[in-house]
Design an enzyme around this catalytic site. Structure first.
Site, PDB file in Angstrom:
ATOM      1  N   ASP A 284      27.117 -17.977 -40.429  1.00 33.51           N
ATOM      2  CA  ASP A 284      25.783 -17.409 -40.673  1.00 33.51           C
ATOM      3  C   ASP A 284      24.983 -17.350 -39.375  1.00 33.51           C
ATOM      4  OD1 ASP A 284      26.808 -17.848 -43.167  1.00 33.51           O
ATOM      5  OD2 ASP A 284      25.300 -19.309 -43.791  1.00 33.51           O
TER       6      ASP A 284
ATOM      7  N   SER B  52      19.328 -16.386 -45.887  1.00 36.20           N
ATOM      8  CA  SER B  52      17.916 -16.538 -45.529  1.00 36.20           C
ATOM      9  C   SER B  52      17.738 -17.796 -44.695  1.00 36.20           C
ATOM     10  CB  SER B  52      17.064 -16.629 -46.791  1.00 36.20           C
ATOM     11  OG  SER B  52      17.308 -17.823 -47.511  1.00 36.20           O
TER      12      SER B  52
ATOM     13  N   GLU C 232      21.018 -26.952 -39.812  1.00 35.69           N
ATOM     14  CA  GLU C 232      21.498 -26.825 -41.206  1.00 35.69           C
ATOM     15  C   GLU C 232      22.407 -27.989 -41.595  1.00 35.69           C
ATOM     16  OE1 GLU C 232      21.865 -23.482 -43.605  1.00 35.69           O
ATOM     17  OE2 GLU C 232      21.547 -22.039 -41.992  1.00 35.69           O
TER      18      GLU C 232
ATOM     19  N   HIS D 110      35.786 -18.279 -47.245  1.00 35.05           N
ATOM     20  CA  HIS D 110      36.365 -19.630 -47.258  1.00 35.05           C
ATOM     21  C   HIS D 110      37.470 -19.781 -46.203  1.00 35.05           C
ATOM     22  CE1 HIS D 110      34.355 -21.427 -50.880  1.00 35.05           C
ATOM     23  NE2 HIS D 110      34.086 -20.156 -51.058  1.00 35.05           N
TER      24      HIS D 110
ATOM     25  N   TYR E 145      32.554 -25.744 -54.207  1.00 34.85           N
ATOM     26  CA  TYR E 145      32.790 -25.529 -52.768  1.00 34.85           C
ATOM     27  C   TYR E 145      33.486 -26.754 -52.174  1.00 34.85           C
ATOM     28  CZ  TYR E 145      31.660 -24.860 -47.795  1.00 34.85           C
ATOM     29  OH  TYR E 145      31.729 -24.734 -46.426  1.00 34.85           O
TER      30      TYR E 145
ATOM     31  N   ALA F 281      20.461 -15.699 -52.191  1.00 36.28           N
ATOM     32  CA  ALA F 281      21.255 -14.569 -52.681  1.00 36.28           C
ATOM     33  C   ALA F 281      22.579 -14.449 -51.940  1.00 36.28           C
ATOM     34  CB  ALA F 281      20.469 -13.272 -52.537  1.00 36.28           C
ATOM     35  N   GLY F 282      22.820 -15.363 -50.977  1.00 36.23           N
ATOM     36  CA  GLY F 282      24.045 -15.273 -50.190  1.00 36.23           C
ATOM     37  C   GLY F 282      23.892 -14.367 -48.981  1.00 36.23           C
TER      38      GLY F 282
HETATM   39  P1  ADP Z   1      20.772 -18.501 -48.444  1.00 39.13           P
HETATM   40  O1  ADP Z   1      20.882 -18.916 -47.011  1.00 39.13           O
HETATM   41  O2  ADP Z   1      22.042 -17.914 -48.950  1.00 39.13           O
HETATM   42  O3  ADP Z   1      19.614 -17.601 -48.721  1.00 39.13           O
HETATM   43  P2  ADP Z   1      20.327 -21.304 -48.768  1.00 39.13           P
HETATM   44  O4  ADP Z   1      20.289 -22.185 -49.958  1.00 39.13           O
HETATM   45  O5  ADP Z   1      21.282 -21.618 -47.682  1.00 39.13           O
HETATM   46  O6  ADP Z   1      20.543 -19.815 -49.321  1.00 39.13           O
HETATM   47  O7  ADP Z   1      18.888 -21.258 -48.111  1.00 39.13           O
HETATM   48  C1  ADP Z   1      17.755 -20.979 -48.906  1.00 39.13           C
HETATM   49  C2  ADP Z   1      16.647 -21.964 -48.556  1.00 39.13           C
HETATM   50  O8  ADP Z   1      16.148 -21.674 -47.220  1.00 39.13           O
HETATM   51  C3  ADP Z   1      15.439 -21.841 -49.447  1.00 39.13           C
HETATM   52  O9  ADP Z   1      15.601 -22.611 -50.611  1.00 39.13           O
HETATM   53  C4  ADP Z   1      14.345 -22.386 -48.547  1.00 39.13           C
HETATM   54  O10 ADP Z   1      14.359 -23.808 -48.555  1.00 39.13           O
HETATM   55  C5  ADP Z   1      14.772 -21.929 -47.173  1.00 39.13           C
HETATM   56  N1  ADP Z   1      14.095 -20.679 -46.799  1.00 39.13           N
HETATM   57  C6  ADP Z   1      14.657 -19.475 -46.580  1.00 39.13           C
HETATM   58  N2  ADP Z   1      13.730 -18.549 -46.233  1.00 39.13           N
HETATM   59  C7  ADP Z   1      12.534 -19.187 -46.238  1.00 39.13           C
HETATM   60  C8  ADP Z   1      11.176 -18.780 -45.966  1.00 39.13           C
HETATM   61  N3  ADP Z   1      10.858 -17.536 -45.646  1.00 39.13           N
HETATM   62  N4  ADP Z   1      10.217 -19.734 -46.051  1.00 39.13           N
HETATM   63  C9  ADP Z   1      10.519 -21.004 -46.389  1.00 39.13           C
HETATM   64  N5  ADP Z   1      11.758 -21.433 -46.653  1.00 39.13           N
HETATM   65  C10 ADP Z   1      12.761 -20.548 -46.594  1.00 39.13           C
HETATM   66 MG    MG Z   2      22.184 -20.406 -46.264  1.00 41.01          MG
END
Ligand code: ADP
Ligand code: MG
Length: 365
Positions: A153, A108, A141, A16, A205, A104-105
């Site tokens: 990120d 992804s 994003e 943060h 947040y 999961a943070g």
């Molecule tokens: P984090 O970035 O912490 O994992 P977020 O909520 O920011 O969590 O992003 C997760 C979202 O990104 C998922 O709900 C999905 O919409 C998208 N996403 C991530 N990886 C994939 C993937 N391999 N295929 C499709 N969508 C994905």
């Molecule tokens: Mg994210």
């Protein structure tokens, strides 16, 4: 065929602080997302190995955004923004495949977006360069998906370096690699994904962010980054709201802890990083109040099992905990977390060790 790989990330310290123009110290993970582009004749299509079905966009459709499943927005968002910028985007089939657990943070979303943006950059000959790749990935994003992420990120995913953490100044978005190789000191970075559902994370947040901005206004500084550690007591004395005082104390001390962590890593004093990680956790738990019982339990179990330091990583209200652990004690530390979770009636956590991996790069397949 060339694919572009971009990694997920873990933040070693600096939580943060990003939207307060401060400092963060993430590293890229070995896990990530691969994007492969192939030519198409009729419009655009997006496929994810992790999602059912194929999302198709007709040739005329790059300005219409209705009915797009949320996940595909992370991919098509880059096409929409390029189209808005006047770039001619030829028909393409876009295939993505990621092993970063979603939500999961571990970011992804940045792995997905950065791999898509890098693949498009090369395929369309955009030549965006480091600043342009970062800017477009953030816009996907922030503007296309509508997620208020601060840029850490994407910085880590694009610029991470093997065996190094990335010291980022979130005011000017500059970054410097700092050696981070726990194995060389007989240590390991253990990650415990608590799998705790993110409770009220968006609203909490937003409340923290608003509170920090309000405190900065009351203190008459552009951002809380401008309150130095030496000025903290005076700043706290001039605020009349206890909640804002706690927010300011977390952000100012957290920025100082990032700078301390960077100094320690540059001096090769990895073991001394442990107490700094634990102090960060205490600050998130007691002052910023963004932890939940699962992450506090994991941290306590890890410290009880002899970890040199442990803290929640990520925005809070769930997610992962990291710990610096002697290599020989990784299994015992993991067992301690599993045991504590079972005793508390929490779901099974996921444990793994992580090393600092390279940022986005092309992969010949
Ligand atoms: P984090 O970035 O912490 O994992 P977020 O909520 O920011 O969590 O992003 C997760 C979202 O990104 C998922 O709900 C999905 O919409 C998208 N996403 C991530 N990886 C994939 C993937 N391999 N295929 C499709 N969508 C994905
Ligand atoms: Mg994210």
């Amino acid at each position: 065929m060339t694919s572009w790989f971009a990694p997920g990330r873990i933040n070693l310290i600096g939580e943060h602080t990003d939207y307060n123009d401060g400092f963060v110290l993430p590293m890229a993970l070995p896990m990530g997302c691969a994007t492969t582009l192939s030519p198409a004749t009729d419009g655009w299509s997006v496929v994810s190995v992790q999602e059912p079905g194929e999302v198709r966009v007709r040739r005329s459709g790059l300005s219409g955004r209705d009915d797009t499943p949320d996940w595909a927005t992370y991919v098509l968002g880059a096409l929409w923004l390029l189209h808005d910028d006047g770039v001619e985007v030829p028909p393409l089939r876009i295939e993505v495949d990621s092993d970063v657990p979603s939500g999961a943070g571990l970011s992804s979303s940045a792995a997905l977006v950065c791999s898509v943006v890098c693949a498009l950059d090369e395929r369309l000959g955009l030549d965006l360069g480091p600043a342009g790749l970062l800017a477009l990935s953030r816009r996907v994003e922030n503007d296309a998906v509508g997620a208020p992420t601060g840029g850490m990120d994407q910085l880590a995913s694009l610029r991470g370096e093997e065996g190094h953490a990335l010291f980022c100044d979130m005011r000017d978005l500059t970054s410097q690699s700092v050696p981070f190789d726990p194995g060389a000191s007989g240590l390991a970075l253990l990650v415990a994904d608590t799998r705790a559902p993110h409770r009220h994370a968006d609203g909490e947040y937003a409340a923290r962010r608003r509170g920090c901005e309000q405190a900065a206004r009351q203190l008459d500084v552009p951002a809380l980054r401008d309150v130095g550690a030496d000025d903290l007591d005076a700043a706290l004395a001039s605020l009349d709201d206890d909640e804002l005082r706690r927010y300011v104390r977390h952000v100012v001390t957290e920025d100082a802890r990032v700078l301390e962590a960077v100094d320690l890593l540059r001096d090769g004093r990895l073991a001394d990083l442990g107490p700094v990680l634990s102090a960060s956790h205490a600050s998130m738990r007691d002052d910023f109040r963004i932890t939940v019982p699962e992450v506090d339990t994991a941290v306590e179990a890890l410290l009880g099992a002899g970890a040199l330091g442990a803290r929640m990583t990520g925005g809070g209200f769930g997610g992962c905990v990291i710990a610096l652990v002697a290599e020989g004690e990784v299994d015992a530390a993991g067992d301690a977390v599993r045991g504590a979770f079972s005793d508390a009636g929490f779901g099974e956590p996921e444990l793994f060790t992580a090393s600092a991996a390279p940022g986005a790069h092309a992969v010949e397949g």
